[in-house]
Scaffold this active site. Structure first.
Site, PDB file in Angstrom:
ATOM      1  N   ASP A   1       0.823  -1.210   0.000  1.00  0.00           N
ATOM      2  CA  ASP A   1       0.000   0.000   0.000  1.00  0.00           C
ATOM      3  C   ASP A   1       0.862   1.268   0.000  1.00  0.00           C
ATOM      4  OD1 ASP A   1      -2.365   1.397   0.008  1.00  0.00           O
ATOM      5  OD2 ASP A   1      -2.652   1.281   2.173  1.00  0.00           O
TER       6      ASP A   1
ATOM      7  N   ASN B   1     -10.671  -3.095  -6.161  1.00  0.00           N
ATOM      8  CA  ASN B   1      -9.892  -2.126  -6.950  1.00  0.00           C
ATOM      9  C   ASN B   1     -10.552  -1.742  -8.281  1.00  0.00           C
ATOM     10  OD1 ASN B   1      -6.653  -3.390  -5.836  1.00  0.00           O
ATOM     11  ND2 ASN B   1      -7.854  -1.677  -5.062  1.00  0.00           N
TER      12      ASN B   1
HETATM   13  C1  FPP Z   1      -2.058  -0.014  -3.284  1.00  0.00           C
HETATM   14  O1  FPP Z   1      -1.596   1.323  -3.311  1.00  0.00           O
HETATM   15  C2  FPP Z   1      -1.550  -0.756  -4.425  1.00  0.00           C
HETATM   16  C3  FPP Z   1      -2.307  -1.338  -5.405  1.00  0.00           C
HETATM   17  C4  FPP Z   1      -3.774  -1.261  -5.447  1.00  0.00           C
HETATM   18  C5  FPP Z   1      -1.693  -2.046  -6.544  1.00  0.00           C
HETATM   19  C6  FPP Z   1      -0.418  -2.791  -6.281  1.00  0.00           C
HETATM   20  C7  FPP Z   1       0.314  -2.866  -7.551  1.00  0.00           C
HETATM   21  C8  FPP Z   1       1.646  -2.830  -7.698  1.00  0.00           C
HETATM   22  C9  FPP Z   1       2.620  -2.852  -6.595  1.00  0.00           C
HETATM   23  C10 FPP Z   1       2.188  -2.681  -9.058  1.00  0.00           C
HETATM   24  C11 FPP Z   1       2.459  -3.768  -9.941  1.00  0.00           C
HETATM   25  C12 FPP Z   1       2.206  -5.165  -9.624  1.00  0.00           C
HETATM   26  C13 FPP Z   1       2.407  -6.130 -10.527  1.00  0.00           C
HETATM   27  C14 FPP Z   1       2.052  -7.534 -10.195  1.00  0.00           C
HETATM   28  C15 FPP Z   1       2.949  -5.859 -11.848  1.00  0.00           C
HETATM   29  P1  FPP Z   1      -2.668   2.501  -3.393  1.00  0.00           P
HETATM   30  O2  FPP Z   1      -2.872   2.822  -4.826  1.00  0.00           O
HETATM   31  O3  FPP Z   1      -3.920   2.112  -2.684  1.00  0.00           O
HETATM   32  O4  FPP Z   1      -1.927   3.664  -2.654  1.00  0.00           O
HETATM   33  P2  FPP Z   1      -2.570   4.801  -1.760  1.00  0.00           P
HETATM   34  O5  FPP Z   1      -3.191   4.126  -0.551  1.00  0.00           O
HETATM   35  O6  FPP Z   1      -1.421   5.655  -1.398  1.00  0.00           O
HETATM   36  O7  FPP Z   1      -3.589   5.511  -2.596  1.00  0.00           O
END
Ligand code: FPP
Length: 245
Positions: free
Chosen positions: A30, A78
């Site tokens: 996250d 998501n």
């Molecule tokens: C949460 O951060 C992250 C995700 C919803 C996606 C995770 C994806 C990756 C690490 C990238 C690539 C993965 C692969 C398998 C290629 P957030 O967007 O919720 O962050 P925030 O809480 O700061 O908004």
């Protein structure tokens, strides 16, 4: 300790009988969005940086002797994000799966995907199947990508399948467990969440019943070997009693 507390009932050590090392580390990656926002960049750039952090973490976990690493790459919730962000993530999955699987294969990683995969476009599904088939024989580390994954959905799928196959009989924990998405993977010993939030967000709901938690304030793109080692050190100090005194 009962079998259900132990997960699959397998040896929970790091392979060499070292109980201070988690066998399965699970990560909620996250903070990509906030990492990008802090720099005035679009969220998808944060996910790109998150992908690099993931590559580093797979290498570090393998080096440090972790046998199973699971990562929450896309949750059932998501899809509610802006379509540009969802498309950006799909683009990253494509790029990552096409470009990086060979590298992971060379490093002895077995790649697996769990979740409701049929929601993904056909081309991604094909790459996923190829990646799983190509790396099936590897045993250095299992890397489990949880995509379109939701813990409640996983339990619901298991119950639905159980009721269908066993409408009248009694249902045991073991029977339910065997219908989860990856029944052969031991339950997570250590569950890490980056980004400073203190919640589980529908990740490994059944399997994390006895997991140890490590919450890091670091945004996922900044996560590296030092923070992973801090989590492992913290785990090594825990006294896991599984409900016993
Ligand atoms: C949460 O951060 C992250 C995700 C919803 C996606 C995770 C994806 C990756 C690490 C990238 C690539 C993965 C692969 C398998 C290629 P957030 O967007 O919720 O962050 P925030 O809480 O700061 O908004």
């Amino acid at each position: 300790m009962t079998d259900s507390e132990r997960g699959t009932g397998s040896d929970q050590s790091g392979g060499g009988g070292d109980f201070s090392l988690p066998r399965h580390v699970a990560i909620v990656m996250d903070g990509n969005g906030r990492w990008a926002k802090k720099r005035g960049l679009p969220r998808v750039i944060g996910h790109q940086a998150g992908m690099k952090a993931l590559e580093r973490t797979i290498d570090n976990a393998k080096d440090l002797g972790i046998r199973y690493l699971s990562v929450y790459a896309f949750s059932t919730e998501n899809w509610k994000r802006a379509s540009s962000e969802v498309q950006g993530l799909m683009g990253l999955f494509r790029y990552y799966l096409k470009g990086k699987i060979s590298q992971m294969h060379k490093r002895g990683a077995r790649v697996r995907f769990v979740g409701q995969l049929n929601a993904f476009p056909d081309d991604i599904l094909r790459i996923v199947t190829d990646a799983e088939e190509r790396t099936r024989g590897n045993s250095e580390i299992d890397v489990i990508f949880c995509v379109n994954y939701g813990g409640r959905q996983e339990i619901l799928d298991a119950v639905t399948s159980l009721v269908k196959s066993n409408p009248d009989g009694p249902i045991t924990e073991e029977m339910l467990r065997n219908r989860l998405y990856a029944p052969d993977v031991p339950d997570p010993d250590l569950l890490i969440r980056t980004g400073g939030e203190l919640r589980i967000s529908n990740f490994w709901l059944w399997e994390s019943a006895y997991s140890e938690y490590f919450f890091s304030d670091m945004y996922w793109p900044d996560f590296g070997r030092e923070e992973l080692k801090r989590a492992l050190d913290s785990y090594a100090e825990r006294d896991r009693r599984y409900g016993a005194a």
